[in-house]
Enzyme design. Structure first.
Site, PDB file in Angstrom:
ATOM      1  N   CYS A  95      56.137 -58.035 -58.811  1.00 18.01           N
ATOM      2  CA  CYS A  95      54.859 -57.462 -59.432  1.00 18.01           C
ATOM      3  C   CYS A  95      54.918 -57.561 -61.029  1.00 18.01           C
ATOM      4  O   CYS A  95      54.150 -57.865 -61.455  1.00 18.01           O
ATOM      5  CB  CYS A  95      54.575 -55.962 -58.943  1.00 18.01           C
ATOM      6  SG  CYS A  95      54.126 -55.803 -57.341  1.00 18.01           S
ATOM      7  N   ASP A 130      62.750 -70.696 -58.384  1.00 12.99           N
ATOM      8  CA  ASP A 130      63.725 -69.602 -57.970  1.00 12.99           C
ATOM      9  C   ASP A 130      64.561 -69.491 -59.160  1.00 12.99           C
ATOM     10  O   ASP A 130      65.135 -70.468 -59.387  1.00 12.99           O
ATOM     11  CB  ASP A 130      64.043 -70.007 -56.769  1.00 12.99           C
ATOM     12  CG  ASP A 130      64.590 -68.878 -56.157  1.00 12.99           C
ATOM     13  OD1 ASP A 130      64.370 -68.062 -54.988  1.00 12.99           O
ATOM     14  OD2 ASP A 130      65.891 -68.329 -56.552  1.00 12.99           O
ATOM     15  N   HIS A 155      50.527 -56.667 -54.117  1.00 16.00           N
ATOM     16  CA  HIS A 155      51.856 -56.452 -53.605  1.00 16.00           C
ATOM     17  C   HIS A 155      51.641 -55.999 -51.833  1.00 16.00           C
ATOM     18  O   HIS A 155      50.864 -55.314 -51.782  1.00 16.00           O
ATOM     19  CB  HIS A 155      52.047 -55.122 -54.134  1.00 16.00           C
ATOM     20  CG  HIS A 155      53.546 -54.736 -53.639  1.00 16.00           C
ATOM     21  ND1 HIS A 155      54.677 -55.179 -54.072  1.00 16.00           N
ATOM     22  CD2 HIS A 155      53.981 -53.966 -52.532  1.00 16.00           C
ATOM     23  CE1 HIS A 155      55.863 -54.587 -53.412  1.00 16.00           C
ATOM     24  NE2 HIS A 155      55.505 -53.939 -52.585  1.00 16.00           N
ATOM     25  N   ASN A 172      61.512 -65.234 -45.487  1.00 16.43           N
ATOM     26  CA  ASN A 172      62.369 -64.388 -44.938  1.00 16.43           C
ATOM     27  C   ASN A 172      61.438 -63.012 -44.783  1.00 16.43           C
ATOM     28  O   ASN A 172      60.756 -62.670 -45.665  1.00 16.43           O
ATOM     29  CB  ASN A 172      63.412 -64.058 -45.888  1.00 16.43           C
ATOM     30  CG  ASN A 172      64.400 -65.429 -45.926  1.00 16.43           C
ATOM     31  OD1 ASN A 172      64.725 -66.056 -45.143  1.00 16.43           O
ATOM     32  ND2 ASN A 172      64.813 -65.630 -47.169  1.00 16.43           N
ATOM     33  N   GLY A 175      66.710 -61.375 -43.640  1.00 16.53           N
ATOM     34  CA  GLY A 175      67.343 -61.973 -44.780  1.00 16.53           C
ATOM     35  C   GLY A 175      66.458 -61.804 -46.246  1.00 16.53           C
ATOM     36  O   GLY A 175      66.777 -62.265 -47.217  1.00 16.53           O
ATOM     37  N   HIS A 215      58.590 -58.303 -51.636  1.00 13.35           N
ATOM     38  CA  HIS A 215      57.081 -58.624 -52.132  1.00 13.35           C
ATOM     39  C   HIS A 215      56.787 -59.848 -51.457  1.00 13.35           C
ATOM     40  O   HIS A 215      57.676 -61.048 -51.673  1.00 13.35           O
ATOM     41  CB  HIS A 215      56.884 -58.479 -53.674  1.00 13.35           C
ATOM     42  CG  HIS A 215      55.579 -59.112 -54.063  1.00 13.35           C
ATOM     43  ND1 HIS A 215      54.766 -58.383 -55.176  1.00 13.35           N
ATOM     44  CD2 HIS A 215      54.622 -60.104 -53.929  1.00 13.35           C
ATOM     45  CE1 HIS A 215      53.713 -58.909 -55.233  1.00 13.35           C
ATOM     46  NE2 HIS A 215      53.639 -60.078 -54.735  1.00 13.35           N
ATOM     47  N   HIS A 250      56.645 -63.404 -50.287  1.00 18.73           N
ATOM     48  CA  HIS A 250      56.816 -64.934 -50.779  1.00 18.73           C
ATOM     49  C   HIS A 250      57.333 -65.901 -50.013  1.00 18.73           C
ATOM     50  O   HIS A 250      57.976 -65.698 -48.993  1.00 18.73           O
ATOM     51  CB  HIS A 250      57.813 -64.757 -52.057  1.00 18.73           C
ATOM     52  CG  HIS A 250      59.088 -64.124 -51.444  1.00 18.73           C
ATOM     53  ND1 HIS A 250      59.264 -63.034 -51.399  1.00 18.73           N
ATOM     54  CD2 HIS A 250      60.121 -64.998 -51.450  1.00 18.73           C
ATOM     55  CE1 HIS A 250      60.788 -62.656 -51.157  1.00 18.73           C
ATOM     56  NE2 HIS A 250      61.290 -64.209 -51.078  1.00 18.73           N
ATOM     57  N   HIS A 272      59.108 -69.496 -49.614  1.00 16.45           N
ATOM     58  CA  HIS A 272      59.944 -70.397 -50.389  1.00 16.45           C
ATOM     59  C   HIS A 272      59.716 -71.684 -50.254  1.00 16.45           C
ATOM     60  O   HIS A 272      59.424 -72.041 -49.024  1.00 16.45           O
ATOM     61  CB  HIS A 272      61.563 -70.218 -49.994  1.00 16.45           C
ATOM     62  CG  HIS A 272      61.938 -69.125 -50.260  1.00 16.45           C
ATOM     63  ND1 HIS A 272      63.044 -68.816 -51.115  1.00 16.45           N
ATOM     64  CD2 HIS A 272      62.090 -67.647 -49.478  1.00 16.45           C
ATOM     65  CE1 HIS A 272      63.649 -67.630 -51.124  1.00 16.45           C
ATOM     66  NE2 HIS A 272      62.799 -67.081 -50.215  1.00 16.45           N
TER      67      HIS A 272
END
Ligand code: AMP
Ligand code: ZN
Length: 112
Positions: free
Chosen positions: A8, A31, A47, A86, A92, A97, A99, A101
């Site tokens: 956020c 990342d 969020h 995850n 993991g 929040h 996301h 990858h």
């Protein structure tokens, strides 16, 4: 916005990120601890803790986030990539929040 949430804070620009994309609903940034040559995160601005916190109202947003993966991957020079979401501590997840990858371009790709 969740006050203690690092993503956020990135969404609101109060902590920096290496942003590669932004629109009204979504932000994507590299990342900070990459596991591949290209490793970025696609993050909805709203969020939501995790995929487990998603409901019917998030359907279009989830579709938008997923459709951005190939588009941004191509822009980053990838011809293919892995996606990873995850979910929950047992899944993991470290940043709560939601996301996605996106990883590619070689080295240290997670195999599961
Ligand atoms: P996850 O385990 O799916 O919750 O992954 C969280 C990811 O966020 C990890 O790959 C971290 O390296 C990454 N991360 C944590 N803080 C930051 C930050 N300030 N900027 C960019 N990426 C971050
Ligand atoms: Zn958040």
């Amino acid at each position: 916005m969740s006050v203690d949430c690092i993503f956020c804070k990135i969404v609101h620009g109060t902590i920096p990120s290496k942003k590669i994309y932004e629109d009204d609903d979504v932000i994507a940034f590299n990342d900070i601890n990459p596991s591949a040559k290209v490793h970025f995160l696609i993050v909805p601005k709203v969020h939501v803790d995790s995929l487990m916190g998603c409901e019917a109202q998030h359907q279009a947003l989830l579709g938008k986030v997923l459709l951005l993966a190939p588009r941004l991957a191509k822009e980053q020079g990838l011809a293919g990539f892995k996606t990873l979401i995850n979910t929950g501590k047992e899944g993991g997840q470290e940043v709560f929040h939601l996301h996605v990858h996106v990883l590619g371009g070689g080295y240290k790709l997670p195999q599961n």
